[in-house]
Design a protein around this motif. Structure first.
Motif, short mmCIF file in Angstrom:
data_model
loop_
_atom_site.label_atom_id
_atom_site.label_comp_id
_atom_site.label_asym_id
_atom_site.label_seq_id
_atom_site.Cartn_x
_atom_site.Cartn_y
_atom_site.Cartn_z
N CYS A 86 -41.57 -11.27 -15.31
CA CYS A 86 -42.36 -11.77 -14.18
C CYS A 86 -41.43 -12.07 -13.00
N PHE A 87 -40.31 -12.73 -13.31
CA PHE A 87 -39.32 -13.09 -12.29
C PHE A 87 -38.89 -11.87 -11.48
N ASN A 88 -38.49 -10.83 -12.20
CA ASN A 88 -37.99 -9.62 -11.54
C ASN A 88 -39.08 -8.96 -10.68
N THR A 89 -40.27 -8.87 -11.25
CA THR A 89 -41.35 -8.17 -10.54
C THR A 89 -41.77 -8.95 -9.30
N LEU A 90 -41.99 -10.25 -9.48
CA LEU A 90 -42.41 -11.07 -8.34
C LEU A 90 -41.33 -11.07 -7.25
N LYS A 91 -40.09 -11.18 -7.68
CA LYS A 91 -39.00 -11.33 -6.72
C LYS A 91 -38.66 -10.01 -6.04
N ASN A 92 -38.57 -8.93 -6.82
CA ASN A 92 -38.05 -7.68 -6.27
C ASN A 92 -39.11 -6.66 -5.87
N GLU A 93 -40.25 -6.70 -6.52
CA GLU A 93 -41.21 -5.62 -6.29
C GLU A 93 -42.44 -6.04 -5.50
N TYR A 94 -42.72 -7.35 -5.44
CA TYR A 94 -43.87 -7.78 -4.65
C TYR A 94 -43.63 -7.72 -3.14
N PRO A 95 -42.37 -7.93 -2.68
CA PRO A 95 -42.17 -7.89 -1.22
C PRO A 95 -42.64 -6.58 -0.57
N ASP A 96 -42.42 -5.44 -1.25
CA ASP A 96 -42.86 -4.16 -0.70
C ASP A 96 -44.37 -4.11 -0.51
N LEU A 97 -45.08 -4.98 -1.23
CA LEU A 97 -46.55 -4.94 -1.16
C LEU A 97 -47.11 -6.15 -0.42
#
Ligand code: SF4
Ligand code: SF4
Lengths: 263, 432
Positions: free
Chosen positions: A103-114
């Motif tokens: 969750c940490f990785n996805t929220l931190k690294n991949e949510y900004p693009d969206l």
């Protein structure tokens, strides 16, 4: 750890005209997996103990989409992400703590693009901050002098370069920290990532979690410290495979800290 | 007579350079078959990464023995090339040791090169021993059978032969200098070949010495030109591509997987979000079916791979006997890319019956835990995982060919907001 602690949801706080300082992102494992629920509860106790205004999303939370993304289902991932972002942004959330490195990785690294921009911290980092700032003061307690080894999860370690925070937290326990041969950037995966945990593994000579648990057991430590609910599942299975569940325990950092504080 | 030798030399040099240029252009064309991806940001960090990882070999240090041996060969390669420069000038103008006017500096340089040359020779012999006597496991995985192992052997043996020629040449040169042959001016300091030049002086006539010196000279330079043209067909192309490849490294956290922006617009339309671009053409395809669907950086990675197997030796799937080997992913990508390139050269059609998935099986792709150990271990910052994920995307979004259990997980996430079959309304049950 069976007593009920009232856990506020963001919706409840908002109804009272308040907003949380931090959002505790519980994650799917932390919500549904029986063993991981204990990690969640330990974290909740710590949050209560330090008296921070926190909240969870409750039933408004949904899978971050991590397993879908790693398995190649970009559509499903982005659907999940955009729905979650709509809720998070709707509540004006700015800071998120989570006990799951995926969750940490996805929220931190991949949510900004969206369109989801938050300060995201993994609970190992948060615990270290609390210790450093003096908000969390404790002695080793029951772990003093015990042999503990630490398993670096891939998504906290290699994926995000967080190696020191969890070790700093363990140091505080006054235990004897035994490093595994394959540790830090060279750490061996538990076998769960990339959506592997949801399927049978491919044909091979052995299972990854048997290999990793074997290595941890061979270190001679009685406790294997983990920072991820999926590593937790895999390592416990591995310890069971080696018939060592009677003398080797797998515990999350949050549990270790909560226990050491008698929370 | 001299001018004939000069003419032959020029012709050989010209031909070798032409073929090298052609090969490099072919590889460049092949790499650019890949999709666009912007890696032009953060220039100063990129330079630093290149200096550290390629020039400074920082990631090799994780394994000290090959690090030292490789460093000797690498330093030899960089520095002995200065001597090759002299050989080329001498070859063109018919001079001998043209740079010797630098006096003591020249002597020191020649002495240093000799020590390097013997170092390279020993290092290559030890490399061969590691491969074939100690049989280090990572050099004997399935994908190394045949050409890849031959490739490595050819290179190591040629290095040994080239270095031997260099030292023999110097030995003969020194003997000729002692005889006082006019052409062989007194220059250079020969700490290694000096050990056997006396023996050469006593054992050979002046003409034999000249013959040895000349043949070794020609052998050395022809060998180097041949080597240059072998590079583009070999894993040894990394000595060139390691530099641009590390410059264009992925600078994001390794856990951050690329966002597919064409999907973003589709999803926005599905969710009826206001900022969706309803006029955007629907994306043509998702994920990687063939090499052209990968990014140019993936393809550059494939040509840069040294086949060292460090990735495979730390891959949890491979360690536990699964078919997946990240090195094989890179080798297969390169092989398929070469095949596509050859079809283009022959103006033949790229038929749909064969693609990258004909080389890399589903069994391999689904065994990956996305742990990033491969990318972390790679000494030239190659990212095999990135290719694996794009190929998974093709299997899932184009072919609906995910393993059944994963399809179940997908539908759980979609319907229950969690990968397991629990009702979404129970998400907060642990609080009650
Ligand atoms: S990311 Fe995949 S291919 Fe790379 S080491 Fe991990 S399991 Fe192997
Ligand atoms: S990908 Fe990197 S680590 Fe793996 S074989 Fe190629 S050069 Fe070596």
């Amino acid at each position: 750890m069976s007593e009920i602690i009232p856990v506020p949801t963001v919706a409840e706080l908002v109804a009272k005209g308040e907003s949380p300082e931090v959002l505790f992102w519980v994650g799917c494992a932390g919500s549904f997996d029986e063993r991981a629920q204990k990690i969640t509860k330990a974290m909740v106790k710590i949050l209560h103990h330090i008296g921070i205004r926190y909240a969870i999303l409750g039933n408004e939370e949904s899978c971050t989409g991590d397993p879908a993304k790693r398995a190649g289902n970009e559509f499903l991932f982005q659907m999940q992400a955009m729905n979650n972002i709509a809720i998070l942004n709707g509540y004006g959330i700015t800071k998120i703590i989570t006990t799951c490195p995926h969750c940490f990785n996805t929220l931190k690294n991949e949510y900004p693009d969206l369109g989801g921009n938050y300060e995201v911290i993994h609970h190992s980092q948060y615990l270290q901050q609390l210790i450093d700032s003096g908000q969390l003061k404790f002695e080793g307690g029951e772990y003093k002098g015990k042999k503990i080894t630490y398993h670096d999860s891939c998504y906290l370690g290699r994926a995000n370069g967080v190696y020191e925070a969890p070790r700093k937290v363990l140091e505080k326990l006054d235990a004897e920290l035994i490093e595994l041969k394959r540790c830090r950037s060279n750490g061996l995966c538990c076998g769960a990532g990339g959506a592997q945990i949801f399927k049978e593994s491919e044909k091979g000579t052995t299972e990854i979690h048997h290999e990793r648990a074997g290595e941890a057991i061979a270190s001679g430590a009685g406790i294997i410290a983990a920072n991820c609910p999926f590593c937790m599942t895999m390592l416990r299975d591995g310890v069971k495979h080696h018939n060592r569940e009677s003398d080797v325990e797998v515990l999350d950092l949050a549990e270790l800290v909560a226990n050491a504080n008698d929370l | 007579m001299h001018w004939i030798a000069q003419l032959i030399f020029l012709a050989v040099l010209g031909t070798a350079s032409y073929f090298f240029y052609r090969n490099v252009s072919r590889i460049r064309r092949n790499i650019l078959l890949g999709r666009d991806e912007d890696r032009s940001d953060q220039k100063s960090l990129r330079w630093k990464t290149m200096l550290r990882v390629a020039f400074g070999q920082s990631k090799m240090a994780a394994r000290p023995i090959p690090f030292i041996l490789h460093f000797v060969v690498y330093a030899g390669f960089l520095l002995i090339n200065i001597e090759v420069l002299e050989i080329i000038i001498d070859g063109i103008f018919g001079t001998h040791r043209v740079l010797s006017f630098m006096g003591p500096l020249y002597d020191i340089a020649i002495g240093f090169f000799e020590i390097l040359a013997i170092g390279v020779l020993i290092a290559c012999a030890l490399f061969l021993a590691r491969r074939f006597i100690a049989r280090i496991p990572r050099f004997h995985k399935a994908e190394m059978k045949g050409w890849p192992t031959r490739d490595a052997t050819i290179i190591l043996v040629s290095e040994i032969v080239l270095m031997t020629a260099l030292l023999l040449m110097n030995g003969a040169d020194q003997a000729l200098q002692q005889i006082g042959n006019n052409h062989y001016i007194a220059a250079g300091y020969f700490p290694v070949s000096g050990l056997f030049s006396d023996a050469m002086l006593h054992g050979c006539s002046e003409n034999t010495l000249i013959l040895i010196e000349r043949s070794c000279w020609w052998f050395h330079i022809l060998g180097i030109l041949l080597f240059l043209n072998f590079l583009p067909y070999s894993k040894h192309f990394h000595i060139i591509l390691a530099f641009p490849n590390t410059y264009y490294s992925n600078l994001n956290p390794k856990g951050r997987f690329t966002n597919i922006s064409s999907v973003t617009n589709e999803v926005k339309m599905m969710l009826g979000l206001p900022d969706a671009d309803t006029n955007a053409p629907p994306p043509e395809s998702f994920g990687a079916k063939d090499v052209q669907d990968l990014t140019w950086k993936n393809l550059m990675d494939a040509y840069t791979c040294t086949e060292c197997g460090r990735c495979t030796s730390v891959c949890p799937a491979n360690l536990t006997g699964k078919a997946l080997s990240p090195r094989k992913i890179m080798m297969d990508t390169r092989d398929r890319l070469e095949e596509v390139g050859n079809l283009l050269d022959k103006k033949q059609e790229i038929t749909p019956d064969k693609n990258l998935h004909s080389y890399i099986s589903k069994e391999e792709l689904w065994a990956c835990t996305t742990c990033n150990a491969c990318a972390e271990a790679c000494p030239v910052n190659i990212d095999p995982l990135n290719i694996i994920v794009q190929m998974r995307q093709y299997l899932v979004m184009e072919k609906s060919e995910a393993p059944n259990e994963l399809n179940m997980m997908f539908s759980n996430v979609e319907n229950n907001g969690a990968p397991w079959q629990f009702p979404a309304s129970d998400r907060d049950a642990w609080t009650r």
